[in-house]
Design a protein around this motif. Structure first.
Motif, PDB file in Angstrom:
ATOM      1  N   UNK A   4       0.742  -1.262   0.046  1.00  0.00           N
ATOM      2  CA  UNK A   4      -0.020  -0.003  -0.072  1.00  0.00           C
ATOM      3  C   UNK A   4       0.833   1.288   0.021  1.00  0.00           C
ATOM      4  N   UNK A   5       2.013   1.262   0.592  1.00  0.00           N
ATOM      5  CA  UNK A   5       2.832   2.654   0.491  1.00  0.00           C
ATOM      6  C   UNK A   5       3.493   2.586  -0.781  1.00  0.00           C
ATOM      7  N   UNK A   9       3.067   5.928  -3.582  1.00  0.00           N
ATOM      8  CA  UNK A   9       4.045   6.573  -4.167  1.00  0.00           C
ATOM      9  C   UNK A   9       3.886   6.585  -5.532  1.00  0.00           C
ATOM     10  N   UNK A  10       3.585   5.339  -6.190  1.00  0.00           N
ATOM     11  CA  UNK A  10       3.282   5.010  -7.756  1.00  0.00           C
ATOM     12  C   UNK A  10       2.101   6.034  -8.153  1.00  0.00           C
ATOM     13  N   UNK A  11       1.355   6.088  -7.378  1.00  0.00           N
ATOM     14  CA  UNK A  11       0.156   6.876  -7.765  1.00  0.00           C
ATOM     15  C   UNK A  11       0.545   8.513  -7.604  1.00  0.00           C
ATOM     16  N   UNK A 198       7.911   4.117 -16.380  1.00  0.00           N
ATOM     17  CA  UNK A 198       6.363   4.318 -16.501  1.00  0.00           C
ATOM     18  C   UNK A 198       6.248   5.970 -16.457  1.00  0.00           C
ATOM     19  N   UNK A 199       6.884   6.604 -15.496  1.00  0.00           N
ATOM     20  CA  UNK A 199       6.807   8.068 -15.688  1.00  0.00           C
ATOM     21  C   UNK A 199       7.101   8.805 -16.983  1.00  0.00           C
ATOM     22  N   UNK A 214       8.311  -2.504  -9.102  1.00  0.00           N
ATOM     23  CA  UNK A 214       8.419  -1.609  -7.912  1.00  0.00           C
ATOM     24  C   UNK A 214       7.069  -1.260  -7.191  1.00  0.00           C
ATOM     25  N   UNK A 215       5.979  -2.167  -7.600  1.00  0.00           N
ATOM     26  CA  UNK A 215       4.712  -1.975  -6.745  1.00  0.00           C
ATOM     27  C   UNK A 215       4.618  -3.431  -5.681  1.00  0.00           C
TER      28      UNK A 215
END
Ligand SMILES: *Cc1c(COP(=O)(O)O)cnc(C)c1O
Length: 223
Positions: A4-5, A9-11, A198-199, A214-215
């Motif tokens: 969840x953390x 961060x990804x979101x 992805x960014x 990374x997730x």
């Protein structure tokens, strides 16, 4: 890091990159790539609210997701790995989106199975933007015509293009090429970008990013 953390961060990275491209984070779909991940991480991802998952092998995806479909009716499963025609029936039965349509024989098999099963899946055409011999995907110069064939000859609902840039090259030019091809083919969705980029992909117009390690954390190495 917990899932969840990592997700938070990804979101926030997605929101920032989308903003840089003049879009909203809701314009970008995060596909959680769950291949090879152990059950406790899958359940943590579901607990964190994730419902859209990507898998690259049909059989592995069946064992991970078939039973979870019963308890989570709102799952969306994307096939992001190469598909053999003899697995088309199983793929059509399990998945909601096939991202790896890349040859006419496969388009024909998928169309036949969708008809037979009464399921119309969204499809992406995979483009081998680096023209790599070992990589799946239609070549860039054939991509636009192939999208047309998938639609007109086979009635597939092609909504986008997908690519996996060569590992040893700057991905940006591949993302830009995919966007150009999508515009020429008349499709609006772009599945591009993984954990490492992805960014960047979003800044080049990605509507779908496929994020695994990374997730979830690094995939366990196979014994
Ligand atoms: C494994 C995989 C991903 C995710 O890779 P990460 O680097 O772990 O984010 C994305 N796309 C495809 C096609 C994959 O096979």
């Amino acid at each position: 890091m917990t899932i969840s953390s990592a997700l938070a961060e990804i979101q926030s990275n997605i929101a920032r990159a989308a903003g840089d491209d003049g879009r909203l984070s809701s314009d970008v779909t995060l596909i959680a790539v769950s291949k090879k991940q152990p059950d406790d991480r899958i359940d943590a991802a579901l607990q964190a609210g994730l419902r859209i998952f990507g898998e690259n092998r049909v059989q592995e995806a069946q064992s991970r997701w078939q039973h979870r479909r019963a308890t989570h009716k709102d799952l969306t499963l994307h096939l992001i790995g190469p598909l053999q025609t003899n697995k088309a029936a199983d793929a059509v039965a399990l998945f909601d989106v096939i991202e790896t349509v890349d040859r006419e024989k496969l388009a024909a098999s998928l169309a036949k199975e969708m008809q037979k099963q009464g399921r119309q899946l969204d499809c992406f055409v995979q483009v081998n933007t680096g023209d790599e011999d070992q990589k799946a995907g239609i070549t860039p110069d054939q991509a636009v015509e192939f999208v047309g064939t998938c639609r007109a000859t086979y009635g597939l609902n092609v909504t986008g293009l997908m690519c996996i840039p060569p590992v040893d090259e700057e991905p940006a030019m591949h993302f830009a090429l995919l966007k150009t091809l999508a515009a020429a083919a008349g499709v609006s969705k772009l599945s591009m970008g993984m954990s490492g980029d992805y960014d960047t992909a979003i800044r080049f117009g990605a509507t779908h990013v496929r994020v695994g390690s990374s997730l979830f954390g690094a995939r366990p190495v196979e014994a």
